[in-house]
Scaffold this active site. Structure first.
Site, PDB file in Angstrom:
ATOM      1  CE1 TYR A  65      -3.050  -3.180   0.298  1.00 38.16           C
ATOM      2  CE2 TYR A  65      -3.165  -2.568   2.569  1.00 38.16           C
ATOM      3  CZ  TYR A  65      -3.550  -3.381   1.461  1.00 38.16           C
ATOM      4  OH  TYR A  65      -4.566  -4.418   1.626  1.00 38.16           O
ATOM      5  CG  HIS A 131      -1.156  -8.683   0.150  1.00 38.26           C
ATOM      6  ND1 HIS A 131      -0.899  -7.484   0.200  1.00 38.26           N
ATOM      7  CD2 HIS A 131      -2.501  -8.679  -0.122  1.00 38.26           C
ATOM      8  CE1 HIS A 131      -2.063  -6.854   0.164  1.00 38.26           C
ATOM      9  NE2 HIS A 131      -3.039  -7.405   0.044  1.00 38.26           N
TER      10      HIS A 131
END
Length: 344
Positions: A65, A131
């Site tokens: 992010y 992830h």
């Protein structure tokens, strides 16, 4: 506004205890870029601190992010009160000049963990996720390194995101998982067939990301132009053309039902996810205190069997138009290979 404190309960069966609703931090620095009236990092940090006041202890971030800026922001927010938060971050997606790639190698996992610790300003990560599964690295190898990091005290608990059932089983056998993160909402229900049953069989907690359908189920988005020009959601199939119009009909029906119950559409949507079981935790994202407080209000919306039946009629699993991702073959949990009997 009087808001009841968010309760805490076990996430999975490995000893981790977190707030029933967490806070997704991604949009504070990444992907959703509507900054009108927003106070930047200062407001985001205030939102995180307000979350703690209301009992929200679990913060969800990732090194991708930004990349990296989200963890840096979270690190600033938790400074001086680190022990009060459960910090969840992730590794395994890497930004390159040619796009995003998945890396589950032991080398990457270790280097990513060390870098995240520095950005977060901490010496341990409460919950560390893979992830996305790297199709070129056996998941058993990835989680062997996760286990080594646990043994060293650098991470306390582990999880996996958007993984198929077979990979969940394989990872869990090497290093018991506390959480599987998956997309689950009124309009994203493909995990109900195979992922949710496997998690429940193995005693793994379920963390539902995008429980508001990336904001669509909040009812605040009524036309594509409501999204900023550089907002990543403009690239998602559900937000485009005829799909947008069809999906807006579903949202309007949710809004109508919510009005009858005296709550917002978003609160009703969150209440539906929480009603799926005490092993389900949500991480709605926001960077603004007012939306944080509204989302927490969803925990106070009680749904009867008749309410759940009505929502099922409004949003059956196959009624939403469009895929969850622009590239489902890459980013969805079943991208790696088709489902087999071993997955069920």
């Amino acid at each position: 506004m009087t808001i009841a404190a968010v309760p805490a309960r076990p996430l999975g069966s490995q000893g981790l205890v977190v707030s029933a609703q967490g806070l997704g931090c991604m949009g504070m620095t990444y992907s959703y870029t509507n900054t009108a009236g927003w106070g930047g990092d200062e407001e985001s940090i205030a939102t995180i601190h307000r979350a703690l006041e209301l009992g929200v202890t679990m913060l969800d971030t990732s090194d991708i992010y930004g990349p990296f800026t989200n963890e840096e922001l979270v690190g600033k927010a938790i400074k001086g009160c680190r022990e009060k938060f459960i910090v969840a971050t992730k590794c395994g997606i890497v930004k390159t000049d040619s796009g995003l790639i998945f890396d589950g190698s032991r080398k990457h996992v270790r280097e990513a963990c060390e870098a995240s610790l520095k950005r977060l300003g901490t010496d341990y990560i409460d919950l560390y996720y893979l992830h996305r599964v790297d199709p070129n690295t056996p998941v058993t190898e990835t989680f062997a390194e996760m286990k080594a990091l646990m043994d060293e005290g650098k991470i306390k608990y582990v999880g996996i995101s958007e993984a198929c059932p077979a990979d969940i089983r394989a990872a869990h056998a090497v290093c018991p998982l506390s959480a599987v993160q998956l997309e689950w909402s009124l309009w994203s229900r493909d995990s109900e067939r195979d992922l949710v049953p496997v998690c429940r069989e193995l005693g793994i907690g379920i963390v539902a990301y995008s429980p508001l359908g990336r904001g669509f189920l909040s009812g605040a988005i009524t036309k594509p132009e409501d999204l900023p020009a550089d907002d990543s959601r403009r690239n998602y199939p559900r937000y485009q053309g005829e799909a947008f119009a069809k999906n807006l009909e579903l949202v309007n029906a949710v809004k109508e039902m919510a009005a009858g119950k005296g709550c917002s559409a978003g609160q009703l949507a969150l209440a539906w996810v929480h009603a799926q079981g005490n092993d389900v935790f949500t991480i709605p994202g926001t960077k603004r205190v007012k939306y944080l407080e509204e989302n927490i209000g969803g925990l106070g919306v009680a749904l009867s069997k008749a309410d759940l039946a009505q929502l099922e009629q409004i949003c059956p699993a196959d009624k939403v138009v469009g895929e969850r991702y622009p590239d489902m073959k890459k980013f969805s949990y079943h991208y790696n290979r088709p489902l087999s009997a071993a997955d069920l």
